[in-house]
Design an enzyme around this catalytic site. Sequence first.
Site, PDB file in Angstrom:
ATOM      1  CB  SER A   1     -26.202 -11.432  14.782  1.00 63.94           C
ATOM      2  OG  SER A   1     -27.173 -12.018  15.583  1.00 63.94           O
TER       3      SER A   1
ATOM      4  CG  ASP B   1     -27.975 -11.821  19.464  1.00 63.87           C
ATOM      5  OD1 ASP B   1     -28.517 -12.554  18.609  1.00 63.87           O
ATOM      6  OD2 ASP B   1     -27.487 -10.706  19.192  1.00 63.87           O
TER       7      ASP B   1
ATOM      8  CB  ALA C   1     -41.760 -10.937  16.959  1.00 67.81           C
TER       9      ALA C   1
ATOM     10  CG  ASP D   1     -24.815 -13.174  17.618  1.00 66.53           C
ATOM     11  OD1 ASP D   1     -25.973 -13.552  17.412  1.00 66.53           O
ATOM     12  OD2 ASP D   1     -24.521 -11.993  17.881  1.00 66.53           O
TER      13      ASP D   1
ATOM     14  CB  THR E   1     -28.790  -6.107  10.464  1.00 66.76           C
ATOM     15  OG1 THR E   1     -30.021  -6.706  10.059  1.00 66.76           O
ATOM     16  CG2 THR E   1     -28.902  -5.648  11.907  1.00 66.76           C
TER      17      THR E   1
ATOM     18  CG  ASP F   1     -29.108 -15.209  16.596  1.00 63.81           C
ATOM     19  OD1 ASP F   1     -28.597 -15.627  17.651  1.00 63.81           O
ATOM     20  OD2 ASP F   1     -29.107 -14.009  16.277  1.00 63.81           O
TER      21      ASP F   1
HETATM   22  C1  G16 Z   1     -30.167  -7.281  15.421  1.00 65.81           C
HETATM   23  C2  G16 Z   1     -30.682  -6.429  16.548  1.00 65.81           C
HETATM   24  C3  G16 Z   1     -32.153  -6.693  16.779  1.00 65.81           C
HETATM   25  C4  G16 Z   1     -32.930  -6.495  15.478  1.00 65.81           C
HETATM   26  C5  G16 Z   1     -32.305  -7.319  14.354  1.00 65.81           C
HETATM   27  C6  G16 Z   1     -32.906  -7.034  13.001  1.00 65.81           C
HETATM   28  O1  G16 Z   1     -30.305  -8.632  15.761  1.00 65.81           O
HETATM   29  O2  G16 Z   1     -29.959  -6.742  17.710  1.00 65.81           O
HETATM   30  O3  G16 Z   1     -32.608  -5.798  17.758  1.00 65.81           O
HETATM   31  O4  G16 Z   1     -34.253  -6.888  15.634  1.00 65.81           O
HETATM   32  O5  G16 Z   1     -30.925  -7.031  14.258  1.00 65.81           O
HETATM   33  O6  G16 Z   1     -32.721  -5.680  12.704  1.00 65.81           O
HETATM   34  P1  G16 Z   1     -33.091  -5.059  11.323  1.00 65.81           P
HETATM   35  O7  G16 Z   1     -34.526  -5.437  11.062  1.00 65.81           O
HETATM   36  O8  G16 Z   1     -32.890  -3.591  11.516  1.00 65.81           O
HETATM   37  O9  G16 Z   1     -32.203  -5.663  10.278  1.00 65.81           O
HETATM   38  P2  G16 Z   1     -29.118  -9.659  15.496  1.00 65.81           P
HETATM   39  O10 G16 Z   1     -29.597 -10.921  16.132  1.00 65.81           O
HETATM   40  O11 G16 Z   1     -28.949  -9.770  14.011  1.00 65.81           O
HETATM   41  O12 G16 Z   1     -27.941  -9.035  16.178  1.00 65.81           O
END
Ligand code: G16
Length: 558
Positions: A67, A286, A388, A284, A522, A282
């Site tokens: 993502s 989403d 957000a 991917d 992530t 973004d």
């Molecule tokens: C993913 C999750 C989101 C989350 C984001 C950041 O988004 O699907 O719910 O807000 O990661 O998460 P973190 O702050 O724990 O790194 P994406 O768009 O990267 O798949």
Amino acid sequence: MNEKQQTRLLESSSRFSPPPGVRLSYGTAGFRADASLLHSTVFRIGILAALRSLKTKSVIGLMITASHNKVSDNGVKIADPSGGMLSQHWEPFADALANAPDSQHLLQLIDEFVKKENIALEGRSAEVLLGRDTRPSGEALLEAAKQGIGSITGAVAVDMGVLTTPQLHWMVRARNKGIKVTEADYYDQLSSSFRCLIDLTPQGSEFNKMNEKLIVDGANGVGGEKLVVLKKILNDLDIEIRNFDKGGVLNEGVGADYVQKEKVVPRGFGPPDVGMRCASLDGDADRLVYFSVLSNASDKIDLVDGDKILSLFALYIKDQLTVLNKVEGDKENKSYQASLGVVQTAYANGASTDYLKHAGLEVVLTPTGVKYLHEKAAEYDIGIYFEANGHGTILFSDGFLHWLEGRSAELALTSKGTEQEMATLRLLAVSKLINQAVGDALSGLLLVEAILQHMGWSIQRWNELYNDFPSRQLKVKVLDRTAVVTTNAETVVVKPLGIQERINAETAKYPRGRCFIRPSGTEDVIRVYAEANTEEAADKLATSVAQLVDQFLGFGGS
Ligand code: G16
């Protein structure tokens, strides 16, 4: 597990040894790491996907994506039969699989889990739909997933090709509802429900010429390519798509994460676009945020983030429900008191939460991660959730949709063309346009566009719903991010001891100060969010709390 199955698993897993000394966990959105570390993990998650399909007797999805992360990272996540995230109940198994040191341990884990979950391995078939985004590492990882799936007897992997993450989730949901699931079906559903909503726009509230065109930043990823397809189908929609076909680097200086965090124009945008309605996807697709370029003298933007998309959606849905429930004269009240709830996280700007509450909406907070927000939103007849950062969607309960269809048919016979009938048709169209499996930038974008047309609003008018409190987000690299443990929807740190008191003391120095820290799920960082009455104060608060994090947990820390 019979001997043949055991041999098959041992033989295939011996080709995918885990990287030594690396511990991975199924975080906010599956496993994410440098792509070179992920082959054995993806292979093993292929096995998990096949077992999940056997257990649920349904089609499961496996998506290769990281993502918003940088292009050298990749990741893998599972879509459950509903199209939503993997049941949290299976996450510890995913962690254990990914971290099993060798094939023998892996086999033992699988054997124990299959027994515990009572999964019948013999004489059954399993099906896993596979998708990947445009990352260069995707193809090899997809191959690893196929081998993992193939190591379970009777399991079939169906490669759906390069997709946005929400497309794969949508396909899994549709397949399990017995609906056709080619990519063309996805575009058909989105375009026909969008047209339907546009046809229901009240007379006189169409866009004026100035507002017609939308400019979209495709993050140099899969979303831009797919939006080109939608644009061809919806040839009356005036969209210019940038950052998708010129060889730019995925998410680098572009994309929803960059735009939302840095609050500056992405590459490829600038002075000629001042005042125009712009959107950013973004990597991917989403996530979705909107913005407008403020002036030709700086790279500052007016950000219209996930909170404002949520507010726009909530306002529109609430208006339609009000029309629907209006009782005229002494007519019998045939309304359905649908529960409407909105779900946010601690990252929601305080001004948005105040606005939503003032509008009479029920607002709840959950920890970060779509899996938490989605679960909460599903408790309502209509649940709207957004982070957000632009990740969110609208969920409709089956009961409410069933009632709405009946009511719509009844009104078509008795009161055709009335506002009430239109409200039923609009809500039904929204339920088809919005991707109810997961947040989807493409379907979200079409819904925003349809609602802005309905309201006759420019991006500036939309942005005036409320003024964001100044905020700042930072990330801090630490030795071990798991050392931070939080509670109360991530607003309070319980570990390491003493840091919350120091954060409170810093926050108290600033009027309207609000601040929290949490470990990212992530990226290998601690995230810091601060809000205050001025930009300068929010920056200072975030910087001083980031220093605290470094003191407590950083490389030079105590
Ligand atoms: C993913 C999750 C989101 C989350 C984001 C950041 O988004 O699907 O719910 O807000 O990661 O998460 P973190 O702050 O724990 O790194 P994406 O768009 O990267 O798949």
